[in-house]
Design a protein around this motif. Structure first.
Motif, PDB file in Angstrom:
ATOM      1  N   THR A 241       0.853  -1.177   0.000  1.00 37.89           N
ATOM      2  CA  THR A 241       0.000   0.000   0.000  1.00 37.89           C
ATOM      3  C   THR A 241       0.892   1.231   0.000  1.00 37.89           C
ATOM      4  O   THR A 241       2.072   1.159   0.353  1.00 37.89           O
ATOM      5  CB  THR A 241      -0.928   0.046   1.229  1.00 37.89           C
ATOM      6  N   ALA A 242       0.314   2.362  -0.399  1.00 34.98           N
ATOM      7  CA  ALA A 242       1.051   3.621  -0.393  1.00 34.98           C
ATOM      8  C   ALA A 242       0.051   4.761  -0.229  1.00 34.98           C
ATOM      9  O   ALA A 242      -1.093   4.659  -0.678  1.00 34.98           O
ATOM     10  CB  ALA A 242       1.841   3.790  -1.690  1.00 34.98           C
ATOM     11  N   PRO A 243       0.447   5.858   0.389  1.00 39.14           N
ATOM     12  CA  PRO A 243      -0.475   6.969   0.631  1.00 39.14           C
ATOM     13  C   PRO A 243      -0.689   7.876  -0.580  1.00 39.14           C
ATOM     14  O   PRO A 243      -1.618   8.680  -0.594  1.00 39.14           O
ATOM     15  CB  PRO A 243       0.195   7.736   1.767  1.00 39.14           C
ATOM     16  N   ALA A 244       0.177   7.750  -1.585  1.00 40.46           N
ATOM     17  CA  ALA A 244       0.105   8.634  -2.752  1.00 40.46           C
ATOM     18  C   ALA A 244       0.943   8.026  -3.877  1.00 40.46           C
ATOM     19  O   ALA A 244       1.722   7.093  -3.655  1.00 40.46           O
ATOM     20  CB  ALA A 244       0.639  10.022  -2.390  1.00 40.46           C
ATOM     21  N   PRO A 245       0.787   8.541  -5.118  1.00 36.53           N
ATOM     22  CA  PRO A 245       1.640   8.062  -6.207  1.00 36.53           C
ATOM     23  C   PRO A 245       3.110   8.380  -5.949  1.00 36.53           C
ATOM     24  O   PRO A 245       3.440   9.324  -5.228  1.00 36.53           O
ATOM     25  CB  PRO A 245       1.115   8.839  -7.431  1.00 36.53           C
ATOM     26  N   ASP A 246       3.981   7.573  -6.530  1.00 35.49           N
ATOM     27  CA  ASP A 246       5.428   7.803  -6.506  1.00 35.49           C
ATOM     28  C   ASP A 246       6.012   7.820  -5.093  1.00 35.49           C
ATOM     29  O   ASP A 246       6.943   8.564  -4.794  1.00 35.49           O
ATOM     30  CB  ASP A 246       5.776   9.099  -7.249  1.00 35.49           C
ATOM     31  N   VAL A 247       5.432   6.988  -4.239  1.00 35.37           N
ATOM     32  CA  VAL A 247       6.004   6.741  -2.920  1.00 35.37           C
ATOM     33  C   VAL A 247       6.682   5.382  -2.904  1.00 35.37           C
ATOM     34  O   VAL A 247       7.803   5.239  -2.422  1.00 35.37           O
ATOM     35  CB  VAL A 247       4.919   6.803  -1.822  1.00 35.37           C
ATOM     36  N   ARG A 248       5.990   4.384  -3.478  1.00 30.15           N
ATOM     37  CA  ARG A 248       6.528   3.027  -3.564  1.00 30.15           C
ATOM     38  C   ARG A 248       6.290   2.462  -4.953  1.00 30.15           C
ATOM     39  O   ARG A 248       5.160   2.487  -5.459  1.00 30.15           O
ATOM     40  CB  ARG A 248       5.846   2.115  -2.537  1.00 30.15           C
ATOM     41  N   TRP A 249       7.345   1.972  -5.560  1.00 28.31           N
ATOM     42  CA  TRP A 249       7.262   1.245  -6.824  1.00 28.31           C
ATOM     43  C   TRP A 249       7.753  -0.184  -6.598  1.00 28.31           C
ATOM     44  O   TRP A 249       8.584  -0.430  -5.719  1.00 28.31           O
ATOM     45  CB  TRP A 249       8.150   1.873  -7.890  1.00 28.31           C
ATOM     46  N   VAL A 250       7.242  -1.105  -7.406  1.00 25.46           N
ATOM     47  CA  VAL A 250       7.777  -2.471  -7.421  1.00 25.46           C
ATOM     48  C   VAL A 250       8.143  -2.837  -8.854  1.00 25.46           C
ATOM     49  O   VAL A 250       7.568  -2.321  -9.800  1.00 25.46           O
ATOM     50  CB  VAL A 250       6.769  -3.502  -6.852  1.00 25.46           C
TER      51      VAL A 250
ATOM     52  N   ILE B  15       5.915  -0.752 -11.402  1.00 25.93           N
ATOM     53  CA  ILE B  15       4.506  -0.560 -11.077  1.00 25.93           C
ATOM     54  C   ILE B  15       4.390   0.319  -9.842  1.00 25.93           C
ATOM     55  O   ILE B  15       5.085   0.102  -8.849  1.00 25.93           O
ATOM     56  CB  ILE B  15       3.820  -1.915 -10.814  1.00 25.93           C
ATOM     57  N   ASP B  16       3.501   1.316  -9.902  1.00 23.53           N
ATOM     58  CA  ASP B  16       3.250   2.167  -8.752  1.00 23.53           C
ATOM     59  C   ASP B  16       2.314   1.438  -7.787  1.00 23.53           C
ATOM     60  O   ASP B  16       1.200   1.063  -8.155  1.00 23.53           O
ATOM     61  CB  ASP B  16       2.617   3.494  -9.196  1.00 23.53           C
ATOM     62  N   VAL B  17       2.752   1.238  -6.560  1.00 28.13           N
ATOM     63  CA  VAL B  17       1.967   0.498  -5.568  1.00 28.13           C
ATOM     64  C   VAL B  17       0.637   1.193  -5.277  1.00 28.13           C
ATOM     65  O   VAL B  17      -0.383   0.535  -5.063  1.00 28.13           O
ATOM     66  CB  VAL B  17       2.785   0.322  -4.268  1.00 28.13           C
ATOM     67  N   TYR B  18       0.634   2.513  -5.275  1.00 29.66           N
ATOM     68  CA  TYR B  18      -0.571   3.269  -4.911  1.00 29.66           C
ATOM     69  C   TYR B  18      -1.748   2.976  -5.837  1.00 29.66           C
ATOM     70  O   TYR B  18      -2.860   2.726  -5.382  1.00 29.66           O
ATOM     71  CB  TYR B  18      -0.254   4.765  -4.949  1.00 29.66           C
ATOM     72  N   SER B  19      -1.496   2.974  -7.137  1.00 30.24           N
ATOM     73  CA  SER B  19      -2.576   2.846  -8.116  1.00 30.24           C
ATOM     74  C   SER B  19      -2.508   1.578  -8.959  1.00 30.24           C
ATOM     75  O   SER B  19      -3.380   1.360  -9.799  1.00 30.24           O
ATOM     76  CB  SER B  19      -2.564   4.047  -9.061  1.00 30.24           C
ATOM     77  N   ARG B  20      -1.486   0.752  -8.753  1.00 36.69           N
ATOM     78  CA  ARG B  20      -1.246  -0.436  -9.586  1.00 36.69           C
ATOM     79  C   ARG B  20      -0.938  -0.050 -11.032  1.00 36.69           C
ATOM     80  O   ARG B  20      -0.992  -0.874 -11.934  1.00 36.69           O
ATOM     81  CB  ARG B  20      -2.446  -1.363  -9.588  1.00 36.69           C
ATOM     82  N   ARG B  21      -0.592   1.184 -11.280  1.00 39.48           N
ATOM     83  CA  ARG B  21      -0.318   1.644 -12.641  1.00 39.48           C
ATOM     84  C   ARG B  21       1.058   1.193 -13.108  1.00 39.48           C
ATOM     85  O   ARG B  21       2.041   1.288 -12.360  1.00 39.48           O
ATOM     86  CB  ARG B  21      -0.393   3.168 -12.710  1.00 39.48           C
ATOM     87  N   LEU B  22       1.136   0.693 -14.327  1.00 42.41           N
ATOM     88  CA  LEU B  22       2.425   0.366 -14.940  1.00 42.41           C
ATOM     89  C   LEU B  22       3.031   1.677 -15.422  1.00 42.41           C
ATOM     90  O   LEU B  22       2.600   2.243 -16.431  1.00 42.41           O
ATOM     91  CB  LEU B  22       2.239  -0.596 -16.104  1.00 42.41           C
ATOM     92  N   VAL B  23       4.031   2.165 -14.702  1.00 44.73           N
ATOM     93  CA  VAL B  23       4.603   3.469 -15.036  1.00 44.73           C
ATOM     94  C   VAL B  23       5.843   3.357 -15.918  1.00 44.73           C
ATOM     95  O   VAL B  23       6.310   4.360 -16.470  1.00 44.73           O
ATOM     96  CB  VAL B  23       4.927   4.278 -13.762  1.00 44.73           C
TER      97      VAL B  23
ATOM     98  N   THR C 286      12.634  11.797  -6.676  1.00 43.26           N
ATOM     99  CA  THR C 286      13.526  11.655  -5.533  1.00 43.26           C
ATOM    100  C   THR C 286      12.781  11.147  -4.297  1.00 43.26           C
ATOM    101  O   THR C 286      11.732  11.688  -3.934  1.00 43.26           O
ATOM    102  CB  THR C 286      14.186  13.003  -5.200  1.00 43.26           C
ATOM    103  N   GLY C 287      13.302  10.087  -3.695  1.00 40.68           N
ATOM    104  CA  GLY C 287      12.719   9.536  -2.478  1.00 40.68           C
ATOM    105  C   GLY C 287      11.822   8.343  -2.687  1.00 40.68           C
ATOM    106  O   GLY C 287      11.479   7.652  -1.726  1.00 40.68           O
ATOM    107  N   VAL C 288      11.417   8.071  -3.937  1.00 36.69           N
ATOM    108  CA  VAL C 288      10.561   6.915  -4.182  1.00 36.69           C
ATOM    109  C   VAL C 288      11.316   5.632  -3.852  1.00 36.69           C
ATOM    110  O   VAL C 288      12.518   5.516  -4.109  1.00 36.69           O
ATOM    111  CB  VAL C 288      10.060   6.887  -5.648  1.00 36.69           C
ATOM    112  N   VAL C 289      10.614   4.669  -3.253  1.00 36.87           N
ATOM    113  CA  VAL C 289      11.199   3.363  -2.947  1.00 36.87           C
ATOM    114  C   VAL C 289      10.948   2.427  -4.120  1.00 36.87           C
ATOM    115  O   VAL C 289       9.806   2.311  -4.586  1.00 36.87           O
ATOM    116  CB  VAL C 289      10.570   2.766  -1.673  1.00 36.87           C
ATOM    117  N   PHE C 290      11.987   1.772  -4.603  1.00 33.51           N
ATOM    118  CA  PHE C 290      11.835   0.756  -5.650  1.00 33.51           C
ATOM    119  C   PHE C 290      12.123  -0.606  -5.031  1.00 33.51           C
ATOM    120  O   PHE C 290      13.229  -0.868  -4.571  1.00 33.51           O
ATOM    121  CB  PHE C 290      12.781   1.005  -6.816  1.00 33.51           C
ATOM    122  N   HIS C 291      11.105  -1.480  -5.039  1.00 31.65           N
ATOM    123  CA  HIS C 291      11.214  -2.793  -4.414  1.00 31.65           C
ATOM    124  C   HIS C 291      11.313  -3.878  -5.482  1.00 31.65           C
ATOM    125  O   HIS C 291      10.551  -3.886  -6.441  1.00 31.65           O
ATOM    126  CB  HIS C 291       9.980  -3.047  -3.552  1.00 31.65           C
TER     127      HIS C 291
END
Length: 225
Positions: free
Chosen positions: A56-65, A84-92, A121-126
């Protein structure tokens, strides 16, 4: 199916949809046997797990996988790397190639950064512990973009379940038995499907909205608050 009909303005009972699907033998596509593309690198044990299976994420571009998968094409493999952006499941971001070298995941990450306007800057990539994600090239790319690296446990698909789920959907929906006949055809399918996935494919986790629609509505609500 029920959500799609309702989204197009048709008022229909869920049980009625289930009954008609059974009657006409309409079922979803099934999972195929998975081929592993991850070759663990023991040297990556120092990279922390910043998600701990919390997708989960509180907003876009906080956590990517991200992850890599394969697509069989005319007796060969085409490899697909995703972001993929965790917040919206969007393939970015994504990239395809006929190899699994580090540049494949670097290209996917760079594509995601471009789509998000160049400043992440600051986004987590998992990711998992694949050697590509621990390569000097990928490490340097993350540092250049200000991306924080995160990795799950070695050999645990559950630690990157969101990326695994994306690949399962893609393969069920675009990959025929035996794979594609040509590399050009496979690339065309991979090019088309993300647009459908991002713009139209509904997700139960998003209130049966598509990733793009979910981001738009979230943005509107935030602006109105």
């Amino acid at each position: 199916m029920h959500a799609e009909l309702r989204g197009n303005g048709l008022c229909v009972n869920r049980k009625r949809v289930e009954s008609l699907m059974r009657e006409h033998r309409i079922v979803g596509r099934h999972h195929r046997r998975r081929v592993h593309t991850t070759v663990p690198d023991p040297a990556l044990s120092t990279v922390p797990d910043l998600l701990e299976r919390d997708f989960t994420a509180p907003a876009p571009d906080v956590r990517w996988v991200g992850d890599i998968t394969y697509l069989p094409v005319g007796g060969r493999w085409m490899y697909l790397a995703t972001v993929i952006d965790v917040y919206s499941r969007r393939l970015v971001g994504y990239a395809t190639a006929e190899h699994m070298r580090a540049e494949l995941v670097v290209d996917a990450l760079a594509a995601a950064v471009r789509i998000r306007g160049g400043e992440v800057t600051g986004v987590v990539f998992h990711s998992d512990h694949g050697g590509q994600y621990g390569s000097p090239a990928f490490t340097c790319a993350c540092e250049a973009f200000g991306v924080r690296r995160s990795m799950g446990a070695v050999g645990s698909s559950a630690d990157n379940a969101l990326a695994e789920s994306f690949f399962a959907s893609l393969k069920r929906e675009i990959l025929p038995a035996g794979g594609r006949a040509s590399m050009a055809q496979a690339r065309l399918e991979v090019f088309r499907w993300p647009a459908f996935y991002n713009m139209r494919r509904r997700h139960s986790a998003l209130g049966y909205l598509s990733p793009v629609e979910f981001e738009k509505r979230s943005s509107m609500l935030a602006a109105a608050a």
